[in-house]
Design an enzyme around this catalytic site. Structure first.
Site, short mmCIF file in Angstrom:
data_model
loop_
_atom_site.label_atom_id
_atom_site.label_comp_id
_atom_site.label_asym_id
_atom_site.label_seq_id
_atom_site.Cartn_x
_atom_site.Cartn_y
_atom_site.Cartn_z
N CYS A 39 -23.77 14.71 -24.63
CA CYS A 39 -23.13 13.68 -23.81
C CYS A 39 -23.76 13.63 -22.42
CB CYS A 39 -21.63 13.97 -23.72
SG CYS A 39 -20.77 12.85 -22.60
N CYS B 111 -21.27 13.11 -19.54
CA CYS B 111 -20.51 14.30 -19.15
C CYS B 111 -21.38 15.30 -18.38
CB CYS B 111 -19.98 15.04 -20.38
SG CYS B 111 -19.39 13.98 -21.70
N ASP B 112 -22.65 15.45 -18.76
CA ASP B 112 -23.41 16.60 -18.29
C ASP B 112 -24.65 16.29 -17.45
OD1 ASP B 112 -21.62 18.32 -19.56
OD2 ASP B 112 -22.69 18.16 -21.46
#
Ligand code: NAP
Length: 319
Positions: free
Chosen positions: A136, A139-140
Protein backbone atom coordinates in the site's frame (compact mmCIF):
# COMPACT_ATOMS: atom_id res chain seq x y z
CA UNK A 1 -35.25 -12.54 18.00
CA UNK A 2 -32.81 -10.88 15.58
CA UNK A 3 -34.23 -8.64 12.92
CA UNK A 4 -34.47 -10.28 9.50
CA UNK A 5 -33.35 -7.70 6.96
CA UNK A 6 -34.46 -7.69 3.36
CA UNK A 7 -30.83 -7.42 2.32
CA UNK A 8 -27.40 -7.75 3.88
CA UNK A 9 -24.47 -6.39 1.90
CA UNK A 10 -21.13 -7.80 2.92
CA UNK A 11 -18.37 -5.33 2.10
CA UNK A 12 -18.41 -1.56 1.61
CA UNK A 13 -16.24 -1.06 -1.43
CA UNK A 14 -17.66 0.50 -4.61
CA UNK A 15 -19.79 -2.62 -5.29
CA UNK A 16 -21.26 -2.82 -1.80
CA UNK A 17 -21.85 0.92 -1.49
CA UNK A 18 -23.51 1.09 -4.87
CA UNK A 19 -25.81 -1.79 -3.86
CA UNK A 20 -26.50 0.05 -0.59
CA UNK A 21 -27.46 3.20 -2.44
CA UNK A 22 -29.90 1.37 -4.71
CA UNK A 23 -31.33 -0.64 -1.79
CA UNK A 24 -31.89 2.54 0.21
CA UNK A 25 -33.70 4.16 -2.69
CA UNK A 26 -35.83 1.00 -3.12
CA UNK A 27 -36.70 1.18 0.62
CA UNK A 28 -35.38 -2.31 1.34
CA UNK A 29 -34.42 -2.78 4.96
CA UNK A 30 -30.69 -3.08 4.46
CA UNK A 31 -27.62 -3.78 6.57
CA UNK A 32 -24.12 -3.10 5.29
CA UNK A 33 -21.40 -5.01 7.11
CA UNK A 34 -17.79 -3.91 6.73
CA UNK A 35 -14.91 -5.05 8.89
CA UNK A 36 -12.52 -2.19 8.22
CA UNK A 37 -12.69 1.09 6.40
CA UNK A 38 -14.99 1.64 3.43
CA UNK A 39 -13.53 1.41 -0.03
CA UNK A 40 -11.73 -1.91 -0.37
CA UNK A 41 -8.87 -1.68 -2.85
CA UNK A 42 -9.84 1.84 -3.79
CA UNK A 43 -9.20 3.05 -0.24
CA UNK A 44 -5.51 2.44 -0.88
CA UNK A 45 -5.41 3.94 -4.37
CA UNK A 46 -3.86 7.33 -4.77
CA UNK A 47 -5.20 8.68 -7.97
CA UNK A 48 -8.43 7.98 -9.80
CA UNK A 49 -8.84 9.46 -13.25
CA UNK A 50 -11.36 7.18 -14.92
CA UNK A 51 -14.49 7.13 -12.79
CA UNK A 52 -17.21 8.86 -14.82
CA UNK A 53 -18.37 12.11 -13.29
CA UNK A 54 -15.52 12.38 -10.79
CA UNK A 55 -13.93 15.71 -9.92
CA UNK A 56 -11.41 16.88 -12.51
CA UNK A 57 -10.71 20.28 -10.98
CA UNK A 58 -8.89 18.66 -8.05
CA UNK A 59 -6.81 15.48 -7.92
CA UNK A 60 -9.29 12.72 -7.05
CA UNK A 61 -7.97 10.01 -4.73
CA UNK A 62 -9.57 6.67 -3.83
CA UNK A 63 -10.39 7.84 -0.30
CA UNK A 64 -11.98 11.11 -1.51
CA UNK A 65 -14.16 9.29 -4.05
CA UNK A 66 -15.21 6.65 -1.56
CA UNK A 67 -16.00 9.23 1.13
CA UNK A 68 -18.59 10.75 -1.18
CA UNK A 69 -20.05 7.31 -1.96
CA UNK A 70 -20.36 6.58 1.76
CA UNK A 71 -22.11 9.92 2.34
CA UNK A 72 -24.53 9.23 -0.49
CA UNK A 73 -25.43 5.79 0.92
CA UNK A 74 -25.98 7.31 4.37
CA UNK A 75 -28.52 9.70 2.89
CA UNK A 76 -30.75 6.76 1.88
CA UNK A 77 -30.65 5.13 5.27
CA UNK A 78 -29.06 1.67 5.18
CA UNK A 79 -28.02 0.35 8.60
CA UNK A 80 -24.30 -0.07 9.12
CA UNK A 81 -22.27 -2.33 11.35
CA UNK A 82 -18.54 -2.79 11.71
CA UNK A 83 -17.91 -6.48 12.29
CA UNK A 84 -15.80 -9.39 11.11
CA UNK A 85 -17.98 -12.21 9.79
CA UNK A 86 -16.69 -15.61 10.86
CA UNK A 87 -19.23 -17.98 9.28
CA UNK A 88 -22.20 -17.88 6.96
CA UNK A 89 -25.21 -20.06 6.16
CA UNK A 90 -26.44 -18.89 2.81
CA UNK A 91 -28.83 -21.67 1.83
CA UNK A 92 -32.50 -21.50 2.77
CA UNK A 93 -35.00 -18.66 2.95
CA UNK A 94 -33.21 -16.86 5.76
CA UNK A 95 -29.48 -16.30 5.34
CA UNK A 96 -27.42 -16.10 8.52
CA UNK A 97 -24.06 -14.38 9.00
CA UNK A 98 -22.24 -14.83 12.29
CA UNK A 99 -19.73 -12.17 13.30
CA UNK A 100 -17.61 -11.33 16.33
CA UNK A 101 -20.20 -8.87 17.59
CA UNK A 102 -23.47 -10.49 16.58
CA UNK A 103 -25.54 -12.66 14.27
CA UNK A 104 -27.18 -11.06 11.27
CA UNK A 105 -30.04 -12.41 9.17
CA UNK A 106 -31.61 -11.46 5.86
CA UNK A 107 -33.72 -12.75 3.01
CA UNK A 108 -31.01 -11.86 0.50
CA UNK A 109 -27.26 -11.29 0.62
CA UNK A 110 -24.88 -9.50 -1.71
CA UNK A 111 -21.30 -10.71 -1.39
CA UNK A 112 -19.10 -7.72 -2.15
CA UNK A 113 -16.01 -8.68 -0.19
CA UNK A 114 -13.54 -7.72 -2.91
CA UNK A 115 -9.98 -8.87 -3.27
CA UNK A 116 -6.60 -8.45 -1.58
CA UNK A 117 -3.08 -8.00 -2.94
CA UNK A 118 -1.32 -11.14 -4.15
CA UNK A 119 1.94 -11.75 -2.25
CA UNK A 120 5.15 -11.20 -4.24
CA UNK A 121 5.99 -14.87 -3.77
CA UNK A 122 9.70 -14.54 -2.92
CA UNK A 123 11.66 -16.32 -0.21
CA UNK A 124 11.41 -14.71 3.29
CA UNK A 125 8.61 -12.37 2.17
CA UNK A 126 6.52 -12.87 5.33
CA UNK A 127 9.36 -11.75 7.60
CA UNK A 128 9.66 -8.36 5.92
CA UNK A 129 6.05 -7.30 5.51
CA UNK A 130 5.96 -4.05 7.47
CA UNK A 131 9.76 -4.06 7.64
CA UNK A 132 10.42 -2.89 4.11
CA UNK A 133 7.79 -4.79 2.15
CA UNK A 134 4.43 -3.10 1.60
CA UNK A 135 1.33 -3.51 -0.54
CA UNK A 136 0.00 0.00 0.00
CA UNK A 137 1.77 3.10 -1.28
CA UNK A 138 -0.82 5.42 0.28
CA UNK A 139 -0.13 3.92 3.69
CA UNK A 140 3.65 3.62 3.57
CA UNK A 141 5.10 6.04 1.00
CA UNK A 142 5.97 8.60 3.71
CA UNK A 143 8.19 6.12 5.41
CA UNK A 144 10.44 5.97 2.33
CA UNK A 145 10.99 9.70 1.93
CA UNK A 146 14.38 10.05 0.14
CA UNK A 147 15.06 6.32 0.16
CA UNK A 148 15.28 3.94 -2.78
CA UNK A 149 12.15 1.96 -3.56
CA UNK A 150 11.36 -1.01 -5.81
CA UNK A 151 7.92 -1.87 -7.13
CA UNK A 152 7.06 -5.35 -8.41
CA UNK A 153 4.46 -5.62 -11.19
CA UNK A 154 3.56 -4.18 -14.55
CA UNK A 155 -0.18 -3.54 -14.41
CA UNK A 156 -2.16 -0.37 -13.74
CA UNK A 157 -1.64 -0.59 -10.00
CA UNK A 158 2.12 -1.11 -10.13
CA UNK A 159 2.74 1.75 -12.53
CA UNK A 160 0.32 4.23 -10.94
CA UNK A 161 1.54 3.49 -7.44
CA UNK A 162 5.18 3.65 -8.58
CA UNK A 163 4.52 7.13 -9.95
CA UNK A 164 2.97 8.14 -6.65
CA UNK A 165 6.02 6.79 -4.83
CA UNK A 166 8.31 9.04 -6.91
CA UNK A 167 6.84 11.96 -4.95
CA UNK A 168 8.53 10.56 -1.85
CA UNK A 169 11.36 8.23 -2.76
CA UNK A 170 14.72 9.27 -4.21
CA UNK A 171 14.50 6.65 -6.92
CA UNK A 172 11.80 4.13 -7.85
CA UNK A 173 12.49 1.04 -9.95
CA UNK A 174 9.73 -1.10 -11.39
CA UNK A 175 10.68 -4.79 -11.50
CA UNK A 176 8.56 -6.51 -14.12
CA UNK A 177 8.65 -10.14 -15.23
CA UNK A 178 8.25 -9.26 -18.92
CA UNK A 179 9.71 -6.58 -21.20
CA UNK A 180 6.38 -4.84 -21.74
CA UNK A 181 3.96 -3.27 -19.27
CA UNK A 182 0.38 -4.45 -18.93
CA UNK A 183 -0.78 -1.02 -17.67
CA UNK A 184 -3.09 1.16 -19.79
CA UNK A 185 -1.24 3.13 -22.46
CA UNK A 186 -2.19 6.50 -20.92
CA UNK A 187 -0.60 5.40 -17.65
CA UNK A 188 2.51 4.11 -19.45
CA UNK A 189 2.95 7.41 -21.28
CA UNK A 190 3.09 9.29 -17.98
CA UNK A 191 5.42 6.70 -16.47
CA UNK A 192 7.98 6.82 -19.26
CA UNK A 193 8.19 10.61 -18.88
CA UNK A 194 8.87 10.38 -15.14
CA UNK A 195 12.62 10.85 -14.60
CA UNK A 196 12.62 9.30 -11.15
CA UNK A 197 11.10 6.10 -12.47
CA UNK A 198 13.36 3.28 -13.71
CA UNK A 199 12.63 -0.19 -15.08
CA UNK A 200 14.15 -3.60 -14.56
CA UNK A 201 12.67 -5.79 -17.30
CA UNK A 202 12.31 -9.58 -17.46
CA UNK A 203 13.06 -9.78 -13.77
CA UNK A 204 11.55 -11.41 -10.70
CA UNK A 205 12.45 -11.12 -7.03
CA UNK A 206 13.77 -14.44 -5.74
CA UNK A 207 14.48 -13.66 -2.10
CA UNK A 208 14.63 -10.79 0.37
CA UNK A 209 16.74 -10.39 3.50
CA UNK A 210 18.54 -8.22 5.98
CA UNK A 211 22.25 -8.02 6.69
CA UNK A 212 21.32 -6.80 10.21
CA UNK A 213 20.09 -10.12 11.53
CA UNK A 214 16.67 -11.43 12.46
CA UNK A 215 15.16 -8.10 13.52
CA UNK A 216 16.72 -6.07 10.71
CA UNK A 217 14.90 -4.06 8.09
CA UNK A 218 14.89 -5.13 4.46
CA UNK A 219 18.20 -4.13 2.92
CA UNK A 220 19.12 -6.85 0.48
CA UNK A 221 17.39 -8.93 -2.18
CA UNK A 222 18.22 -11.30 -4.98
CA UNK A 223 16.58 -10.73 -8.34
CA UNK A 224 16.69 -13.03 -11.36
CA UNK A 225 16.56 -12.28 -15.05
CA UNK A 226 14.02 -14.79 -16.36
CA UNK A 227 15.51 -14.78 -19.87
CA UNK A 228 19.18 -15.29 -19.02
CA UNK A 229 18.77 -16.97 -15.62
CA UNK A 230 21.33 -14.54 -14.20
CA UNK A 231 20.83 -13.57 -10.54
CA UNK A 232 21.85 -10.23 -9.04
CA UNK A 233 22.03 -9.14 -5.41
CA UNK A 234 20.73 -5.66 -4.74
CA UNK A 235 21.88 -4.03 -1.49
CA UNK A 236 20.61 -0.86 0.10
CA UNK A 237 22.78 2.21 -0.16
CA UNK A 238 25.10 2.13 2.88
CA UNK A 239 23.89 5.44 4.24
CA UNK A 240 20.22 4.48 3.82
CA UNK A 241 20.58 1.06 5.46
CA UNK A 242 17.25 -0.06 3.97
CA UNK A 243 15.05 0.10 0.90
CA UNK A 244 11.36 -0.36 0.19
CA UNK A 245 9.76 -3.13 -1.85
CA UNK A 246 6.15 -2.68 -2.91
CA UNK A 247 4.14 -5.52 -4.43
CA UNK A 248 1.39 -4.82 -6.97
CA UNK A 249 1.05 -8.08 -8.87
CA UNK A 250 -2.68 -8.47 -8.96
CA UNK A 251 -5.38 -9.53 -6.58
CA UNK A 252 -6.83 -12.61 -4.95
CA UNK A 253 -10.53 -12.89 -4.03
CA UNK A 254 -11.73 -12.64 -0.43
CA UNK A 255 -14.03 -15.62 -0.71
CA UNK A 256 -12.78 -18.30 1.72
CA UNK A 257 -15.79 -17.79 3.96
CA UNK A 258 -18.19 -18.91 1.24
CA UNK A 259 -16.33 -22.06 0.15
CA UNK A 260 -18.51 -25.17 0.04
CA UNK A 261 -21.69 -23.11 -0.43
CA UNK A 262 -21.11 -20.68 -3.29
CA UNK A 263 -19.70 -21.91 -6.60
CA UNK A 264 -16.28 -20.53 -7.47
CA UNK A 265 -13.63 -20.94 -10.15
CA UNK A 266 -10.33 -22.64 -9.38
CA UNK A 267 -8.82 -19.35 -8.13
CA UNK A 268 -11.68 -18.72 -5.71
CA UNK A 269 -13.56 -16.05 -7.66
CA UNK A 270 -17.34 -16.42 -7.27
CA UNK A 271 -19.17 -17.51 -10.41
CA UNK A 272 -22.23 -15.42 -11.29
CA UNK A 273 -24.42 -14.94 -14.31
CA UNK A 274 -24.67 -11.52 -15.93
CA UNK A 275 -27.24 -10.47 -13.32
CA UNK A 276 -24.92 -11.32 -10.40
CA UNK A 277 -26.84 -14.46 -9.33
CA UNK A 278 -24.70 -17.07 -7.64
CA UNK A 279 -25.76 -20.72 -7.52
CA UNK A 280 -27.80 -19.99 -4.35
CA UNK A 281 -31.22 -18.32 -4.71
CA UNK A 282 -31.21 -14.91 -2.98
CA UNK A 283 -27.40 -14.71 -2.91
CA UNK A 284 -25.54 -12.40 -5.30
CA UNK A 285 -21.90 -11.46 -5.79
CA UNK A 286 -20.67 -8.07 -6.98
CA UNK A 287 -17.32 -6.42 -7.69
CA UNK A 288 -13.80 -7.83 -7.57
CA UNK A 289 -14.79 -11.03 -5.73
CA UNK A 290 -16.64 -12.43 -8.74
CA UNK A 291 -15.39 -13.88 -12.01
CA UNK A 292 -15.22 -11.01 -14.50
CA UNK A 293 -12.93 -9.68 -17.19
CA UNK A 294 -12.48 -6.08 -16.06
CA UNK A 295 -12.03 -5.02 -12.43
CA UNK A 296 -12.60 -1.30 -12.14
CA UNK A 297 -14.48 1.01 -9.77
CA UNK A 298 -17.06 1.63 -12.47
CA UNK A 299 -17.66 -2.08 -13.14
CA UNK A 300 -17.85 -2.82 -9.39
CA UNK A 301 -20.42 -0.05 -8.92
CA UNK A 302 -22.43 -1.39 -11.85
CA UNK A 303 -22.34 -4.93 -10.40
CA UNK A 304 -23.67 -3.60 -7.09
CA UNK A 305 -26.60 -1.86 -8.74
CA UNK A 306 -27.50 -4.96 -10.77
CA UNK A 307 -27.23 -7.28 -7.76
CA UNK A 308 -29.49 -5.02 -5.69
CA UNK A 309 -32.12 -4.96 -8.42
CA UNK A 310 -32.12 -8.76 -8.51
CA UNK A 311 -32.46 -8.93 -4.72
CA UNK A 312 -35.45 -6.61 -5.01
CA UNK A 313 -37.12 -8.93 -7.57
CA UNK A 314 -36.38 -11.97 -5.41
CA UNK A 315 -37.96 -10.37 -2.34
CA UNK A 316 -41.00 -9.22 -4.31
CA UNK A 317 -41.56 -12.83 -5.45
CA UNK A 318 -41.43 -14.10 -1.86
CA UNK A 319 -44.48 -12.10 -0.94
P1 NAP B 1 -3.12 -6.86 -12.96
O1 NAP B 1 -3.72 -5.96 -13.96
O2 NAP B 1 -3.59 -8.27 -12.84
O3 NAP B 1 -1.54 -6.88 -13.23
C1 NAP B 1 -0.71 -7.66 -12.46
C2 NAP B 1 0.72 -7.42 -12.90
O4 NAP B 1 1.57 -8.18 -12.05
C3 NAP B 1 0.97 -7.86 -14.33
O5 NAP B 1 1.85 -6.99 -14.96
C4 NAP B 1 1.60 -9.24 -14.14
O6 NAP B 1 2.55 -9.54 -15.10
C5 NAP B 1 2.31 -9.09 -12.82
N1 NAP B 1 2.36 -10.37 -12.11
C6 NAP B 1 1.31 -11.22 -11.86
N2 NAP B 1 1.73 -12.26 -11.16
C7 NAP B 1 3.04 -12.08 -10.95
C8 NAP B 1 4.05 -12.84 -10.30
N3 NAP B 1 3.77 -13.99 -9.69
N4 NAP B 1 5.31 -12.34 -10.28
C9 NAP B 1 5.60 -11.18 -10.89
N5 NAP B 1 4.70 -10.42 -11.53
C10 NAP B 1 3.45 -10.87 -11.57
O7 NAP B 1 -3.23 -6.30 -11.46
P2 NAP B 1 -3.33 -4.79 -10.88
O8 NAP B 1 -2.40 -3.88 -11.57
O9 NAP B 1 -3.23 -4.97 -9.41
O10 NAP B 1 -4.79 -4.39 -11.24
C11 NAP B 1 -5.89 -5.18 -10.76
C12 NAP B 1 -7.16 -4.70 -11.46
O11 NAP B 1 -7.46 -3.37 -11.06
C13 NAP B 1 -6.97 -4.66 -12.97
O12 NAP B 1 -8.19 -5.05 -13.57
C14 NAP B 1 -6.67 -3.22 -13.27
O13 NAP B 1 -7.05 -2.82 -14.57
C15 NAP B 1 -7.49 -2.52 -12.19
N6 NAP B 1 -6.88 -1.21 -11.87
C16 NAP B 1 -7.28 -0.16 -12.63
C17 NAP B 1 -6.73 1.08 -12.41
C18 NAP B 1 -7.16 2.22 -13.27
O14 NAP B 1 -7.98 2.03 -14.16
N7 NAP B 1 -6.69 3.41 -13.08
C19 NAP B 1 -5.78 1.27 -11.40
C20 NAP B 1 -5.39 0.17 -10.66
C21 NAP B 1 -5.95 -1.08 -10.91
P3 NAP B 1 2.13 -9.88 -16.63
O15 NAP B 1 1.81 -8.56 -17.24
O16 NAP B 1 3.36 -10.53 -17.16
O17 NAP B 1 0.96 -10.82 -16.53
Amino acid sequence: MEKIYDLIILGAGPAGLSAGLYAGRARLSTLIIEKGQDGGQIAITNEIENYPGQRVDVEESGPSLIARMTEQVKKFGADRVSDVIKSVELNGDVKTLVGNKGTYQAKTVILATGAFPRPIGCENEGRFVGKGISFCATCDANFFEDFEVFVVGGGDSAVEEAMYLTKFARKVTIIHRRDELRAAKSIQEKAFKNEKLHFMWDTVVESVGSTDGDDGMLNTMVVKNVKTGETTTINADEEDGLFGLFGFIGLLPKSDLFKGQVEMDDRGYIITDQDMHTNIPGVYAAGDVRVKSFRQVVTAAADGAIAEKQAEHYIANLK
